[in-house]
Motif scaffolding. Structure first.
Motif, short mmCIF file in Angstrom:
data_model
loop_
_atom_site.label_atom_id
_atom_site.label_comp_id
_atom_site.label_asym_id
_atom_site.label_seq_id
_atom_site.Cartn_x
_atom_site.Cartn_y
_atom_site.Cartn_z
N LEU A 53 0.82 -1.21 0.00
CA LEU A 53 0.00 0.00 0.00
C LEU A 53 0.86 1.27 0.00
O LEU A 53 0.48 2.27 -0.61
N ILE A 54 2.00 1.20 0.67
CA ILE A 54 2.82 2.42 0.76
C ILE A 54 3.36 2.82 -0.60
O ILE A 54 3.46 4.02 -0.91
N ILE A 55 3.66 1.84 -1.47
CA ILE A 55 4.17 2.23 -2.79
C ILE A 55 3.06 2.84 -3.64
O ILE A 55 3.30 3.74 -4.45
N HIS A 56 1.81 2.38 -3.45
CA HIS A 56 0.69 3.02 -4.13
C HIS A 56 0.51 4.45 -3.62
O HIS A 56 0.26 5.38 -4.40
N LEU A 57 0.61 4.62 -2.31
CA LEU A 57 0.47 5.95 -1.72
C LEU A 57 1.54 6.90 -2.26
O LEU A 57 1.22 8.02 -2.68
N TYR A 58 2.79 6.46 -2.27
CA TYR A 58 3.87 7.33 -2.73
C TYR A 58 3.71 7.68 -4.21
O TYR A 58 4.02 8.80 -4.63
N TYR A 59 3.21 6.72 -5.00
CA TYR A 59 2.98 7.03 -6.42
C TYR A 59 1.94 8.14 -6.55
O TYR A 59 2.12 9.09 -7.31
N ASN A 60 0.85 8.01 -5.80
CA ASN A 60 -0.21 9.02 -5.87
C ASN A 60 0.27 10.37 -5.35
O ASN A 60 -0.09 11.42 -5.89
N MET A 61 1.08 10.35 -4.30
CA MET A 61 1.64 11.60 -3.78
C MET A 61 2.58 12.23 -4.79
O MET A 61 2.61 13.46 -4.96
N GLY A 62 3.36 11.39 -5.50
CA GLY A 62 4.23 11.90 -6.55
C GLY A 62 3.44 12.52 -7.68
O GLY A 62 3.81 13.57 -8.22
N PHE A 63 2.32 11.88 -8.02
CA PHE A 63 1.43 12.40 -9.06
C PHE A 63 0.90 13.78 -8.67
O PHE A 63 0.85 14.70 -9.48
N LEU A 64 0.53 13.92 -7.39
CA LEU A 64 0.03 15.21 -6.89
C LEU A 64 1.11 16.28 -6.98
O LEU A 64 0.86 17.40 -7.45
N GLU A 65 2.32 15.93 -6.53
CA GLU A 65 3.41 16.91 -6.57
C GLU A 65 3.72 17.33 -8.00
O GLU A 65 4.02 18.49 -8.28
N SER A 66 3.65 16.37 -8.92
CA SER A 66 3.88 16.69 -10.33
C SER A 66 2.82 17.64 -10.86
O SER A 66 3.12 18.59 -11.59
N LYS A 67 1.57 17.40 -10.50
CA LYS A 67 0.48 18.28 -10.93
C LYS A 67 0.66 19.69 -10.39
O LYS A 67 0.30 20.68 -11.05
N LYS A 68 1.23 19.80 -9.20
CA LYS A 68 1.46 21.10 -8.59
C LYS A 68 2.72 21.77 -9.12
O LYS A 68 3.01 22.91 -8.77
N GLY A 69 3.48 21.05 -9.97
CA GLY A 69 4.70 21.62 -10.53
C GLY A 69 5.92 21.44 -9.65
O GLY A 69 6.98 22.00 -9.94
N ASN A 70 5.80 20.63 -8.58
CA ASN A 70 6.94 20.36 -7.69
C ASN A 70 7.68 19.12 -8.20
O ASN A 70 7.61 18.03 -7.62
N TYR A 71 8.40 19.28 -9.31
CA TYR A 71 8.95 18.13 -10.02
C TYR A 71 10.05 17.40 -9.24
O TYR A 71 10.14 16.17 -9.31
N SER A 72 10.87 18.13 -8.52
CA SER A 72 11.93 17.46 -7.76
C SER A 72 11.35 16.60 -6.65
O SER A 72 11.82 15.49 -6.38
N ASP A 73 10.29 17.10 -5.98
CA ASP A 73 9.62 16.32 -4.94
C ASP A 73 8.95 15.08 -5.54
O ASP A 73 8.99 13.99 -4.95
N ALA A 74 8.34 15.26 -6.72
CA ALA A 74 7.70 14.12 -7.39
C ALA A 74 8.73 13.06 -7.75
O ALA A 74 8.53 11.87 -7.50
N ALA A 75 9.86 13.50 -8.32
CA ALA A 75 10.91 12.55 -8.73
C ALA A 75 11.45 11.77 -7.54
O ALA A 75 11.71 10.57 -7.63
N GLU A 76 11.60 12.45 -6.40
CA GLU A 76 12.11 11.78 -5.20
C GLU A 76 11.15 10.68 -4.75
O GLU A 76 11.57 9.59 -4.35
N LEU A 77 9.85 10.95 -4.82
CA LEU A 77 8.85 9.94 -4.44
C LEU A 77 8.87 8.76 -5.40
O LEU A 77 8.80 7.60 -4.98
N TYR A 78 8.99 9.02 -6.71
CA TYR A 78 9.03 7.93 -7.69
C TYR A 78 10.28 7.07 -7.49
O TYR A 78 10.22 5.84 -7.58
N ARG A 79 11.42 7.71 -7.21
CA ARG A 79 12.65 6.94 -6.97
C ARG A 79 12.51 6.10 -5.71
O ARG A 79 13.03 4.97 -5.65
#
Length: 369
Positions: free
Chosen positions: A213-239
């Motif tokens: 479940l945590i990897i699903h959560l982090y993916y969704n959080m990364g998606f949110l950060e990407s939508k907000k334009g916070n690309y470095s935060d999104a990339a960190e979550l995906y990694r």
């Protein structure tokens, strides 16, 4: 001589396995599978139990979204059950259409997915278990989310959520519903509300310590950060997701994660973009996911400087996605292409792709024929 195991004994094992799958306890379900597979091999002949086993085997593959083997024809995709008067046959008929719907949603073949779900919905009366009915509404809500039919997704997700919330032991399914609600909120640009739901879900996941479940959560959080334009935060979550061993058992989530990390890499001109794209394309070939193969090919074209042949390749790949009617993907990737051309000063070509993205958006959220 090897003793044959009584089919009733195996049936009891399958019931326990089904309960774990229902609750979303994938770690326990995966651990049970080896013992169950061995029991099936030594079981006395019983076609009903064998059919039940085949159904649950495919069900767990769908749960963990790992269908790299036997992807072409899951067992109940071959022929619809002979729907006689017996309730067992009618129930199997429901499962035939329900799981084919999930399977085609996985393939992003949304026309077929919705057609199967519509037939399954008519047969839902054959299902007595309210948890199974909630599962149907949850999966239909996922499909409507994929189609960007937000209000229908929220409606069916709420039906599922109400049932799961009434059962204390279905915490993982309660979490799944929260994640889906948050994704629908993102589509409505309610980013703060979505973030609150993610934080609530994270607290629930930490209590049960579930990495699936945590990897699903982090993916969704990364998606949110990407939508907000916070690309470095999104990339960190995906990694971070890609560092979990559980991701190796979830082909679809890994593909999505690699794809989003590739997009972020292109936007930020990261040196790792090509490596991530190649990894994603290789995986999409292994699991034979046609849509992702095209999408990763398109992303690779956006890494390099513009040439005439490259523009032709981009157009050809976009036309291929148009033929496959994946409008949500098209709307997104056409904008990526337009931004890429705009950054390189090709303003007329960029405007053409923005117009194509606008046309694609007119199909998004309107269902399928």
């Amino acid at each position: 001589m090897t003793r044959l195991i009584a089919s009733q004994e195996v049936g009891n094992m399958l019931n326990t396995w089904n309960l774990a799958i229902q609750k979303g306890d994938l770690s326990a379900a995966i651990e049970m599978q080896d013992d169950i597979d061995k029991a099936i091999e030594s079981m006395e002949e019983n076609q009903d139990i064998l059919l039940y086993y085949q159904l649950l085997s495919f069900r767990i593959k769908l749960k963990i979204q790992n269908i790299r083997r036997n992807l072409d024809k899951p067992f109940f995709q071959r022929n619809a059950p002979d729907e006689k008067e017996e309730k067992t046959n009618k129930l199997m008929s429901y499962y035939f259409y329900f799981y084919n719907g999930i399977y085609h949603d996985y393939l992003q073949d949304y026309d077929k997915a919705l057609s199967y779900f519509r037939i399954a919905e008519k047969k839902l009366a054959y299902v007595d278990d309210e948890i199974e009915k909630a599962e149907f509404h949850y999966k239909l809500a996922v499909l409507f989310y994929d189609l960007k039919m937000t209000f229908l997704s929220k409606y069916h997700a709420q039906i599922a959520s109400d049932t799961f919330n009434a059962h204390e032991t279905y915490v993982k399914r309660q979490i799944n519903c929260r994640l889906l609600h948050a994704l629908n909120l993102i589509d409505q640009f309610k980013y703060d509300d979505a973030s609150d739901l993610f934080n609530e879900a994270e607290g629930m996941i930490k209590k049960i310590d579930d990495n699936h479940l945590i990897i699903h959560l982090y993916y969704n959080m990364g998606f949110l950060e990407s939508k907000k334009g916070n690309y470095s935060d999104a990339a960190e979550l995906y990694r971070r997701i890609l560092s979990y061993r559980e991701i190796e058992k979830n082909d679809l989530l890994k593909l999505r994660c690699l794809y989003e990390l590739s997009r972020v890499g292109i936007l930020t001109q990261s040196k790792e973009a090509i490596e991530v794209i190649d990894h994603g394309y290789s995986l999409s070939e292994q699991v034979n996911h046609e849509i992702f193969k095209v999408k990763f090919k398109l992303l690779k074209e956006l890494v390099y400087d513009v040439t005439e042949s490259q523009l032709n390749n981009i157009n050809t790949l976009c036309l291929e996605l148009e033929e496959k009617r994946v409008w949500v993907d098209l709307e997104e990737i056409l904008v990526d292409v337009a931004k890429y051309l705009e950054r390189r000063g090709l303003l007329q070509q960029s405007l053409d792709y923005y117009k194509r993205a606008l046309r694609a958006s007119q199909y998004v959220g309107k269902g399928v024929n």
